[in-house]
Design a protein around this motif. Structure first.
Motif, PDB file in Angstrom:
ATOM      1  N   ALA A 194      50.087 -21.005  76.432  1.00  0.00           N
ATOM      2  CA  ALA A 194      48.708 -21.168  75.994  1.00  0.00           C
ATOM      3  C   ALA A 194      48.378 -20.248  74.829  1.00  0.00           C
ATOM      4  CB  ALA A 194      47.756 -20.882  77.151  1.00  0.00           C
ATOM      5  N   ASN A 195      47.599 -20.771  73.906  1.00  0.00           N
ATOM      6  CA  ASN A 195      47.023 -20.000  72.808  1.00  0.00           C
ATOM      7  C   ASN A 195      48.034 -19.496  71.782  1.00  0.00           C
ATOM      8  OD1 ASN A 195      44.354 -20.301  73.707  1.00  0.00           O
ATOM      9  ND2 ASN A 195      44.516 -18.526  75.057  1.00  0.00           N
ATOM     10  N   ASP A 236      38.528 -17.834  77.211  1.00  0.00           N
ATOM     11  CA  ASP A 236      39.568 -18.875  77.221  1.00  0.00           C
ATOM     12  C   ASP A 236      40.499 -18.833  76.015  1.00  0.00           C
ATOM     13  OD1 ASP A 236      40.952 -21.128  78.120  1.00  0.00           O
ATOM     14  OD2 ASP A 236      39.600 -22.503  77.095  1.00  0.00           O
ATOM     15  N   LEU A 237      39.961 -18.639  74.815  1.00  0.00           N
ATOM     16  CA  LEU A 237      40.768 -18.724  73.597  1.00  0.00           C
ATOM     17  C   LEU A 237      41.198 -17.345  73.116  1.00  0.00           C
ATOM     18  CD1 LEU A 237      38.850 -21.462  71.556  1.00  0.00           C
ATOM     19  CD2 LEU A 237      40.546 -21.725  73.382  1.00  0.00           C
ATOM     20  N   HIS A 238      42.175 -17.353  72.213  1.00  0.00           N
ATOM     21  CA  HIS A 238      42.613 -16.123  71.548  1.00  0.00           C
ATOM     22  C   HIS A 238      42.205 -16.241  70.081  1.00  0.00           C
ATOM     23  CE1 HIS A 238      46.127 -13.354  70.093  1.00  0.00           C
ATOM     24  NE2 HIS A 238      44.936 -12.800  69.930  1.00  0.00           N
ATOM     25  N   GLN A 250      44.162 -19.422  66.332  1.00  0.00           N
ATOM     26  CA  GLN A 250      42.795 -19.894  66.556  1.00  0.00           C
ATOM     27  C   GLN A 250      41.813 -18.994  65.814  1.00  0.00           C
ATOM     28  OE1 GLN A 250      42.612 -19.790  70.872  1.00  0.00           O
ATOM     29  NE2 GLN A 250      44.600 -20.799  70.950  1.00  0.00           N
TER      30      GLN A 250
END
Length: 279
Positions: free
Chosen positions: A2-3, A72-74, A7
């Motif tokens: 993930a990530n 949730d995001l990086h 981003q």
């Protein structure tokens, strides 16, 4: 895992015609191979003729958007766009201190080329005192630099003085965009002042077209995308200059008056760092 994809996020308003603001940022993020997230600050009702109305998002909604992305995001780099007033600037600054979203590219959106003010006059001091000191790089256009410094930018010496004055407000690096509003021009010259002491002019062609909506958003967004990928700042600035020039040079027939630039031209014309420096 993930990530892993780089981003980045734009903290900005949306334009209903899609020519500027967050839409231009997201187009730019995509074209530079990053995933773009959005923290919505305002919504603007407008088209190629001008702006008819706008509304700001509630401040607690700003907080909730930051919370959601951080959970949730990086996010590896962030940029700001339309912030409108002191309360919004304070809310954004508070959250940028709370969460590490990487380098901050500050596009000090003050007015549109239509003459519409997008930042309340009373918010200038808040912008200077609260947000500019947090900026990794600030990208004012010619008129925004005049608003921020109170200087009349009639010649190169005044432009250099303005860039130094803006950096003295706390921004680490300054990209002061040159004028592009006269068909008598043949070039557009941007002045770059870096934290390491290097300074230079970036020169590109002047394009006699009214399809230039979103140029400032795009320049700052490309820099943001590149910083999110780990690109050196000077290289990111040079690439962004080339990207914008290419997007302006290859017009698309959208709107009647002040139309959008063509981000998709950069999928065909590969960046080659061709913008010249007259150091």
């Amino acid at each position: 895992m993930a990530n892993e994809l780089p981003q980045v996020v734009t903290i900005a308003g949306v334009d209903s015609d899609g020519s500027a603001g967050a839409q231009a940022d997201l187009h730019s993020f995509f074209m530079r191979g990053t995933y773009g997230a959005l923290i919505l600050t305002a919504a603007v009702a407008g088209n190629s003729y001008g702006i008819q109305d706008s509304t700001l998002m509630p401040l607690d909604f700003i907080d909730h958007q930051f919370d959601a992305l951080a959970a949730d995001l990086h996010i590896r780099a962030a940029k700001t766009g339309m912030l409108a007033d002191s309360a919004m600037i304070e809310a954004v600054a508070k959250n940028l201190k709370k969460y590490d979203f990487g380098p901050l590219v500050l596009d000090p959106v003050i007015s549109t080329k239509h003459g519409n003010m997008l930042l309340e006059t009373s918010a200038f001091d808040t912008l200077k005192k609260v947000l500019i000191p947090m900026a990794t790089v600030i990208t004012p256009n010619f008129y925004e630099a005049e608003h921020l410094t109170g200087l009349k930018l009639d010649d190169d010496a005044a432009i250099i003085q303005a860039a130094e004055q803006i950096r003295a407000m706390g921004a680490k690096n300054v990209v002061l965009k040159g004028r592009h509003d006269s068909d008598e021009q043949t070039q557009v010259r941007d002045y770059v002042l870096l934290e390491n002491g290097k300074h230079f002019w970036l020169t590109g062609p002047y394009f006699p077209t009214t399809r230039k909506n979103g140029t400032g958003d795009t320049l700052s967004a490309v820099i943001t995308a590149e910083l999110g990928k780990g690109t050196d700042l000077e290289d990111a600035i040079r690439l962004a200059k080339h990207f914008v020039d290419t997007a302006i040079a290859n017009e698309i027939p959208v709107g009647h008056k002040f139309g959008p630039i063509n981000h998709w031209a950069n999928a065909i014309v590969q960046p080659s760092f061709t913008a010249t420096s007259d150091d």
